[in-house]
Write a protein that holds these residues in place. Structure first.
Motif, PDB file in Angstrom:
ATOM      1  N   ARG A  16      57.354 -63.704-124.491  1.00  0.00           N
ATOM      2  CA  ARG A  16      58.249 -64.307-123.496  1.00  0.00           C
ATOM      3  C   ARG A  16      58.602 -63.292-122.412  1.00  0.00           C
ATOM      4  NH1 ARG A  16      61.624 -68.569-123.156  1.00  0.00           N
ATOM      5  NH2 ARG A  16      60.992 -69.253-125.236  1.00  0.00           N
ATOM      6  N   SER A  17      58.900 -62.059-122.835  1.00  0.00           N
ATOM      7  CA  SER A  17      59.244 -61.036-121.848  1.00  0.00           C
ATOM      8  C   SER A  17      58.068 -60.731-120.938  1.00  0.00           C
ATOM      9  CB  SER A  17      59.709 -59.773-122.566  1.00  0.00           C
ATOM     10  OG  SER A  17      59.982 -58.745-121.635  1.00  0.00           O
ATOM     11  N   ALA A  18      56.843 -60.672-121.521  1.00  0.00           N
ATOM     12  CA  ALA A  18      55.673 -60.344-120.715  1.00  0.00           C
ATOM     13  C   ALA A  18      55.372 -61.450-119.711  1.00  0.00           C
ATOM     14  CB  ALA A  18      54.463 -60.103-121.623  1.00  0.00           C
ATOM     15  N   VAL A  19      55.435 -62.703-120.177  1.00  0.00           N
ATOM     16  CA  VAL A  19      55.155 -63.815-119.263  1.00  0.00           C
ATOM     17  C   VAL A  19      56.215 -63.886-118.172  1.00  0.00           C
ATOM     18  CG1 VAL A  19      54.946 -66.315-119.090  1.00  0.00           C
ATOM     19  CG2 VAL A  19      53.882 -65.115-120.994  1.00  0.00           C
ATOM     20  N   ALA A  20      57.475 -63.719-118.580  1.00  0.00           N
ATOM     21  CA  ALA A  20      58.538 -63.751-117.576  1.00  0.00           C
ATOM     22  C   ALA A  20      58.388 -62.612-116.579  1.00  0.00           C
ATOM     23  CB  ALA A  20      59.901 -63.681-118.274  1.00  0.00           C
ATOM     24  N   THR A  21      58.047 -61.429-117.087  1.00  0.00           N
ATOM     25  CA  THR A  21      57.848 -60.290-116.188  1.00  0.00           C
ATOM     26  C   THR A  21      56.662 -60.523-115.271  1.00  0.00           C
ATOM     27  OG1 THR A  21      58.763 -58.801-117.860  1.00  0.00           O
ATOM     28  CG2 THR A  21      57.458 -57.812-116.109  1.00  0.00           C
ATOM     29  N   ASN A  60      56.819 -62.804-130.416  1.00  0.00           N
ATOM     30  CA  ASN A  60      57.348 -63.908-129.612  1.00  0.00           C
ATOM     31  C   ASN A  60      58.228 -63.394-128.487  1.00  0.00           C
ATOM     32  OD1 ASN A  60      56.050 -65.753-131.253  1.00  0.00           O
ATOM     33  ND2 ASN A  60      57.823 -66.063-132.590  1.00  0.00           N
ATOM     34  N   ALA A  61      59.118 -62.463-128.845  1.00  0.00           N
ATOM     35  CA  ALA A  61      59.988 -61.899-127.812  1.00  0.00           C
ATOM     36  C   ALA A  61      59.193 -61.146-126.761  1.00  0.00           C
ATOM     37  CB  ALA A  61      61.024 -60.975-128.462  1.00  0.00           C
ATOM     38  N   ALA A  62      58.183 -60.390-127.236  1.00  0.00           N
ATOM     39  CA  ALA A  62      57.356 -59.648-126.277  1.00  0.00           C
ATOM     40  C   ALA A  62      56.552 -60.597-125.393  1.00  0.00           C
ATOM     41  CB  ALA A  62      56.417 -58.706-127.032  1.00  0.00           C
ATOM     42  N   GLY A  67      45.300 -62.175-132.515  1.00  0.00           N
ATOM     43  CA  GLY A  67      44.775 -63.230-131.661  1.00  0.00           C
ATOM     44  C   GLY A  67      45.824 -63.753-130.695  1.00  0.00           C
ATOM     45  N   GLU A  68      47.063 -63.878-131.196  1.00  0.00           N
ATOM     46  CA  GLU A  68      48.137 -64.290-130.296  1.00  0.00           C
ATOM     47  C   GLU A  68      48.349 -63.265-129.184  1.00  0.00           C
ATOM     48  OE1 GLU A  68      49.831 -67.033-130.184  1.00  0.00           O
ATOM     49  OE2 GLU A  68      48.883 -67.969-131.917  1.00  0.00           O
ATOM     50  N   ALA A  69      48.259 -61.974-129.558  1.00  0.00           N
ATOM     51  CA  ALA A  69      48.411 -60.931-128.537  1.00  0.00           C
ATOM     52  C   ALA A  69      47.271 -60.986-127.525  1.00  0.00           C
ATOM     53  CB  ALA A  69      48.485 -59.560-129.202  1.00  0.00           C
ATOM     54  N   HIS A  70      46.029 -61.194-128.019  1.00  0.00           N
ATOM     55  CA  HIS A  70      44.890 -61.295-127.099  1.00  0.00           C
ATOM     56  C   HIS A  70      45.013 -62.535-126.218  1.00  0.00           C
ATOM     57  CE1 HIS A  70      42.034 -58.556-129.630  1.00  0.00           C
ATOM     58  NE2 HIS A  70      43.029 -57.912-129.067  1.00  0.00           N
ATOM     59  N   GLU A  71      45.473 -63.624-126.824  1.00  0.00           N
ATOM     60  CA  GLU A  71      45.658 -64.831-126.025  1.00  0.00           C
ATOM     61  C   GLU A  71      46.686 -64.601-124.926  1.00  0.00           C
ATOM     62  OE1 GLU A  71      46.836 -69.560-126.617  1.00  0.00           O
ATOM     63  OE2 GLU A  71      46.764 -68.178-128.335  1.00  0.00           O
ATOM     64  N   LEU A  72      47.744 -63.859-125.280  1.00  0.00           N
ATOM     65  CA  LEU A  72      48.730 -63.510-124.261  1.00  0.00           C
ATOM     66  C   LEU A  72      48.099 -62.639-123.183  1.00  0.00           C
ATOM     67  CD1 LEU A  72      51.642 -63.352-123.191  1.00  0.00           C
ATOM     68  CD2 LEU A  72      51.997 -61.397-124.732  1.00  0.00           C
ATOM     69  N   GLN A  73      47.239 -61.707-123.603  1.00  0.00           N
ATOM     70  CA  GLN A  73      46.565 -60.845-122.629  1.00  0.00           C
ATOM     71  C   GLN A  73      45.666 -61.658-121.700  1.00  0.00           C
ATOM     72  OE1 GLN A  73      44.083 -57.928-124.479  1.00  0.00           O
ATOM     73  NE2 GLN A  73      43.534 -56.931-122.568  1.00  0.00           N
ATOM     74  N   GLU A  74      44.999 -62.672-122.242  1.00  0.00           N
ATOM     75  CA  GLU A  74      44.149 -63.509-121.399  1.00  0.00           C
ATOM     76  C   GLU A  74      44.959 -64.506-120.582  1.00  0.00           C
ATOM     77  OE1 GLU A  74      41.468 -65.350-124.059  1.00  0.00           O
ATOM     78  OE2 GLU A  74      40.379 -63.488-124.565  1.00  0.00           O
ATOM     79  N   ARG A  75      46.125 -64.894-121.095  1.00  0.00           N
ATOM     80  CA  ARG A  75      46.917 -65.905-120.403  1.00  0.00           C
ATOM     81  C   ARG A  75      47.674 -65.324-119.230  1.00  0.00           C
ATOM     82  NH1 ARG A  75      48.893 -67.826-124.659  1.00  0.00           N
ATOM     83  NH2 ARG A  75      50.890 -66.719-124.681  1.00  0.00           N
ATOM     84  N   LEU A  76      48.072 -64.062-119.330  1.00  0.00           N
ATOM     85  CA  LEU A  76      48.850 -63.460-118.246  1.00  0.00           C
ATOM     86  C   LEU A  76      48.096 -63.453-116.918  1.00  0.00           C
ATOM     87  CD1 LEU A  76      50.765 -60.510-119.930  1.00  0.00           C
ATOM     88  CD2 LEU A  76      51.714 -62.599-118.970  1.00  0.00           C
TER      89      LEU A  76
END
Length: 778
Positions: free
Chosen positions: A418-423, A414-416, A368-377
Motif C-alpha cells: 500500500r505504501s509503495a503504490v501510494a508513493t 501488505n503495508a509495504a 510472488g506478491e512482491a514481484h507482482e507489486l514490482q510489475e504493477r508499479l
C-alpha cells in the motif's frame, strides 16, 4: 564523440554493501540444508550400525561354516583317523602278524582319504576367519607331509614304537590346534560351548594315547618308566577334563551323558588304570609290570570311547546350532535395523521435505506478491502518465494473514504494498505535474524565441550596415540554437517538437538546416550523393537529431579538426554518417550508447538533472518516434562515427514541381505578432538563403548547384564567401578586391543584402503550392 557519446557507468541508486566472505544462500539451498542436514547426520550413524551388524553377522557365519563344514569336519575326520592309525601302528609293532598288518593297511587307506579331504583346507585365507586358524592349518599340513616317511620307517622297522607314538601324537596335537582355533569365534556363548567340545577331543586323544602305549604293554606285560609316565599323565588329564570341565558344562540334551563317569565301562577302565598306577608306584626298576586283563581293557575302552564320541557329536551339533542361531539372529537384527533405519531416514526426509515445501510455497507466494507489486508499479506509473486515475485500494492485492511469523511478514508486505503504490501514485503525479510545468515553461520560452526571431528578421530587413548585420546574424544564430535547446526541454518533458513542414524537403537542405543550428558550424562539411527528399513529417525531428549529433561532434573534437557529414541512399533508405576526429569512447561506452538508441527509457528529468547524456535521450526519443536507426562506432581517425539510417518510409520521390527549399513552420503561438494585411506571416528570407549554401570545406572545391539566380552566401560568421559569390548575376557588381578577400567585408555584406532583397521580392510574388503565399519560420 562525447556529451552524447561519453557513456560511463553511473550508479542510479546505492548498492547494498555485503560483508567480505559472507554469501547469501538462495531459499532453495537453505531449505535443502534444513532437509538434508538431519538426514546426513543420522545416516552415517545408521550406516555405521548397519555395517557393524553386517560385518558381525558375516564374520560369525563364516566362522561357523569353517568350524562345522569347511575346516571343522575334515579336521575332525583326520583326528579320528590318525588316532586309530596310531593304535593300529602300535599293535602292528607289538605283534607284526598279517592280521594286524591288514588292519593297519585298512586304517592307513582311511587316513589317506581324510588327509586328501584336509589338504584343500590349507587354501583357506579369509580375514573374517578365527584368529590363529591359518597358522594351525599350516602346521598340521607340514606334519602331514612326514606321514609317508613315518609309515615307511614303521614298515621297514627303522622306527621304534616310541618314535611312531611321538609322531602321531604330534600330528594329533597340531590337528587339535586347528580345532581349538575353530572354537575361538566372535560370540562368547559359542566360544564357551566350543571349549567343551575341544576338551572332549583332548579326552579322546588321552584315551588314544593310553590305548596306543598299552597295546604293546598288554603283549609283553611290562612298560618302561617313560611309557608309564605317559600313561599316568594321560589318565590324570582325562579324568580332570571329564570331571572338572566336560561333565559340569553338559546341558539340555547332553545331560544324560553325565553318567559317563559312572558307567560300567568307565568303572572297568578306571579299575584297570588304578592298578596300573599302583604298579608303577610300587615298582623299583625302570620296568613297570602291567596287571590286568587286556580283553576287559579293550571292551571298556571301546565303550567309553564310543560314549565320548557320541557326546562329542552331540556337543558339535549343539555348538553349530547355537552359532548359526546367533548368526541368524544377527541377520534378523541387521534386517530389522536396516528396515527401521531406512524407514526412519525416509520419514525424516519426507517430513522435512513436506514441511519445507509448505514453507517454501508460502514464502514463494509472498515473493510472488512482491514481484507482482514490482510489475504493477510501473504499470500504475504508466497509467498515471497517460492521465488515468488510479485507486490505491484497488491496486493493492492483500495477502491473507496467518497467525505465525509468515503471517506477520504478509501483513508487513501488505503495508509495504500500500505504501509503495501510494508513493508511486504520489511521485507519478508529481512527475507528471513537473513535466507539464516544464512543457509550459518551454512553450512560453518558445513564444519569446519566436518573437525574438521575428524582431531579428525585421531588423535584418531594415539595416544594411555590415557591422550591424554581423551582430544581427550572430544573434539570429544564437536564437536558433536556443530554440533547439528549448525543444530539448519539451522532448524531455514528454512532448514533441512543434515545428512542422507541409512539403517534402531535400536531404541537402535538411543537413544544412541542422548545420545552421550548430555553434561551430564552420568546421562541418556536407557531402550528399544524389538528390534525396525527406517526408514532411520527418523533417523537424530529423533536423533536431542531426543538429544534436553534429554539435556533439564539434564539441568533443579539437577546434582545428573537421567534422565530415556524408549522406547517400542505401538499400534500406538513406544513411547519414557524421564522423569526427576526437578522442572517441571505450567499447563498453559504445555498447551502452547503442543500447540506449535501440531502447530509449522513460526519462525521469528530476533524477537525471545532472546527467551529461541528456542529448542521448533526446536523440533516442526522436529516433524511436520516427523509426530511425542510430548507431555509434569507432572512427578510423580515432574519433566517433555516427550512422543515422532513415527508413524507406521517410524517403519520398522528388515532387513534380520542386518547391523552394522550405523552412519549418513554428506552430508555437506567436503572441504579440501582428498579422500582415494579407493574413500571411512575415517571410524569412535569411533562412531561405542559408538553405542553398553549403559551408566551405578544406577539401571540397565543387561549385554550388546552379539555379536561375546565383546562390546567396550562407550567413556564417567569419567564413569565406568567395566561392558562393561567384555567380554571373553579381560578379560584375563586386569589386576585384572583394573576390579575393578571405573574410567578410562591407562590400560582401552589401552584395548579400542586394541578393536578399532580390530573392525576397521574387518570393513574395510567387504563390505557394496551394495558391497561398508560403509562410516560413525557423
Amino acid at each position: 564523440m562525447a556529451g552524447l557519446g561519453r557513456v560511463g557507468r553511473r550508479r542510479t541508486k546505492k548498492e547494498p554493501r555485503r560483508l567480505a566472505g559472507v554469501r547469501r544462500l538462495p531459499l532453495r539451498t537453505v531449505l535443502l540444508i534444513v532437509v538434508f542436514v538431519p538426514s546426513v547426520t543420522f545416516t552415517p550413524l545408521l550406516a555405521s550400525g548397519m555395517y557393524q551388524l553386517s560385518s558381525q553377522w558375516q564374520a560369525e557365519k563364516v566362522q561357523m561354516d569353517l568350524a562345522t563344514t569347511t575346516v571343522g569336519a575334515p579336521a575332525a575326520d583326520l583326528f579320528f583317523s590318525l588316532d586309530r592309525e596310531r593304535l593300529r601302528t602300535a599293535e602292528m609293532q607289538a605283534d607284526p602278524s598279517s592280521t594286524n598288518r591288514d588292519k593297519l593297511a585298512k586304517q592307513r587307506a582311511e587316513t589317506d582319504r581324510a588327509v586328501s579331504a584336509f589338504r584343500p583346507v590349507s587354501a583357506v585365507n579369509d580375514r573374517r576367519a578365527q584368529a590363529g586358524l591359518t597358522d594351525a592349518i599350516a602346521k598340521t599340513g607340514r606334519d602331514l607331509d612326514l606321514l609317508t616317511q613315518q609309515r615307511g620307517a614303521v614298515d621297514s622297522g627303522w622306527s621304534s614304537s616310541q618314535q611312531a607314538f611321538n609322531y602321531y601324537s604330534e600330528v594329533l596335537e597340531s590337528d587339535l590346534g586347528v580345532l581349538t582355533a575353530l572354537s575361538n569365534t566372535d560370540e562368547g556363548e559359542v566360544n564357551s560351548q566350543a571349549q567343551t567340545l575341544v576338551d572332549l577331543f583332548w579326552v579322546v586323544d588321552m584315551i588314544g594315547r593310553e590305548d596306543a602305549i598299552l597295546a604293546a604293554g598288554w603283549k609283553t606285560g611290562r612298560l618302561t618308566r617313560d611309557q608309564y609316565d605317559l600313561v599316568a599323565g594321560a589318565i590324570g588329564t582325562k579324568r580332570h577334563l571329564l570331571r572338572s570341565r566336560v561333565v559340569p558344562s553338559l546341558t539340555g540334551n547332553e545331560t544324560p551323558h553325565r553318567t559317563l563317569t559312572t558307567s560300567n565301562a568307565w568303572d572297568t577302565m578306571s579299575t584297570l588304570e588304578r592298578r596300573l598306577v599302583t604298579s608303577g608306584i610300587s615298582a623299583d626298576s625302570n620296568r613297570v609290570t602291567i596287571r590286568g586283563d587286556a580283553a576287559k581293557w579293550r571292551e571298556a575302552v571301546d565303550a567309553v570311547s564310543e560314549q565320548v564320541r557320541d557326546l562329542l557329536g552331540l556337543r558339535l551339533a549343539n555348538v553349530a546350532e547355537s552359532g548359526y542361531s546367533h548368526a541368524n539372529m544377527l541377520f534378523v537384527i541387521f534386517i530389522s535395523v536396516t528396515s527401521v533405519g531406512l524407514l526412519a531416514v525416509g520419514l525424516v526426509i519426507f517430513t522435512s521435505w513436506r514441511l519445507t515445501s509448505i514453507l517454501r510455497r508460502r514464502i514463494l507466494h509472498l515473493r510472488g506478491e512482491a514481484h507482482e507489486l514490482q510489475e504493477r508499479l510501473p504499470k500504475v506509473v504508466a497509467r498515471l502518465e497517460r492521465g488515468e486515475d488510479v485507486d490505491v485500494d484497488a491496486e493493492v492485492h492483500l495477502v491473507e494473514p496467518t497467525p505465525d511469523e509468515l503471517g506477520e511478514l504478509g501483513q508487513a508486505l501488505n503495508a509495504a504494498s500500500r505504501s509503495a503504490v501510494a508513493t508511486a501514485v504520489r511521485q507519478a503525479e508529481q512527475h507528471r505535474g513537473f513535466q507539464r510545468m516544464l512543457q509550459r515553461i518551454a512553450r512560453r520560452t518558445q513564444i519569446l524565441i519566436g518573437l525574438q526571431l521575428k524582431k531579428l528578421d525585421e531588423l535584418e530587413r531594415k539595416h544594411e550596415d555590415p557591422e550591424v548585420l554581423e551582430g544581427l546574424f550572430d544573434l539570429d544564430h544564437l536564437t536558433a540554437r536556443l530554440r533547439r535547446y528549448e525543444e530539448n526541454l519539451v522532448i524531455l518533458g514528454g512532448g514533441q517538437p512543434q515545428r512542422r513542414w507541409r512539403k517534402p524537403v531535400q536531404l541537402l537542405d535538411v543537413l544544412r538546416a541542422a548545420q545552421g543550428e550548430v555553434q561551430d558550424y564552420r568546421r562541418i562539411s556536407i557531402d550528399v550523393e544524389g538528390e534525396s527528399w525527406v517526408a514532411e513529417r520527418a523533417v523537424g525531428p530529423l533536423v533536431h537529431v542531426l543538429a544534436e549529433l553534429m554539435e556533439n561532434a564539434t564539441t568533443f573534437s579539437k577546434p582545428q579538426t573537421p567534422v565530415e557529414v556524408r549522406a547517400a541512399q542505401v538499400s534500406r533508405g538513406i544513411a547519414v554518417e557524421i564522423e569526427d576526429r576526437g578522442l572517441g569512447m571505450e567499447p563498453e561506452q559504445y555498447a551502452a550508447a547503442n543500447d540506449l538508441m535501440r531502447s530509449p527509457p522513460q526519462l525521469d528529468v528530476m533524477t537525471h538533472a545532472d546527467d551529461v547524456r541528456l542529448g542521448l535521450y533526446v536523440v533516442a526519443r526522436l529516433s524511436a518516434g520516427l523509426g530511425l536507426q542510430v548507431e555509434m562506432r569507432s572512427s578510423a581517425f580515432g574519433g566517433t562515427r555516427v550512422i543515422v539510417l532513415l527508413p524507406e518510409t521517410l524517403v519520398v520521390d522528388r515532387p513534380r514541381a520542386a518547391p523552394e527549399p522550405e523552412t519549418p513552420q513554428d506552430t508555437t503561438p506567436q503572441e504579440g505578432r501582428p498579422p500582415h494585411e494579407d493574413a500571411r506571416l512575415p517571410t524569412r528570407s535569411r533562412g531561405r538563403a542559408m538553405a542553398n549554401v553549403t559551408a566551405a570545406s578544406p577539401d571540397r572545391d565543387d561549385p554550388p548547384p546552379s539555379s536561375d539566380l546565383p546562390p546567396l552566401p550562407q550567413r556564417v560568421r567569419q567564413a569565406s564567401l568567395v566561392t558562393e559569390l561567384k555567380g554571373a548575376a553579381d560578379r560584375e557588381e563586386q569589386p576585384e578586391a572583394v573576390r579575393d578577400q578571405p573574410r567578410r567585408s562591407s562590400a560582401t555584406i552589401g552584395a548579400f543584402q542586394r541578393q536578399s532583397r532580390r530573392r525576397r521580392t521574387s518570393d513574395d510574388d510567387a504563390p505557394g503550392p496551394n495558391g497561398t503565399p508560403t509562410t516560413e519560420d525557423r
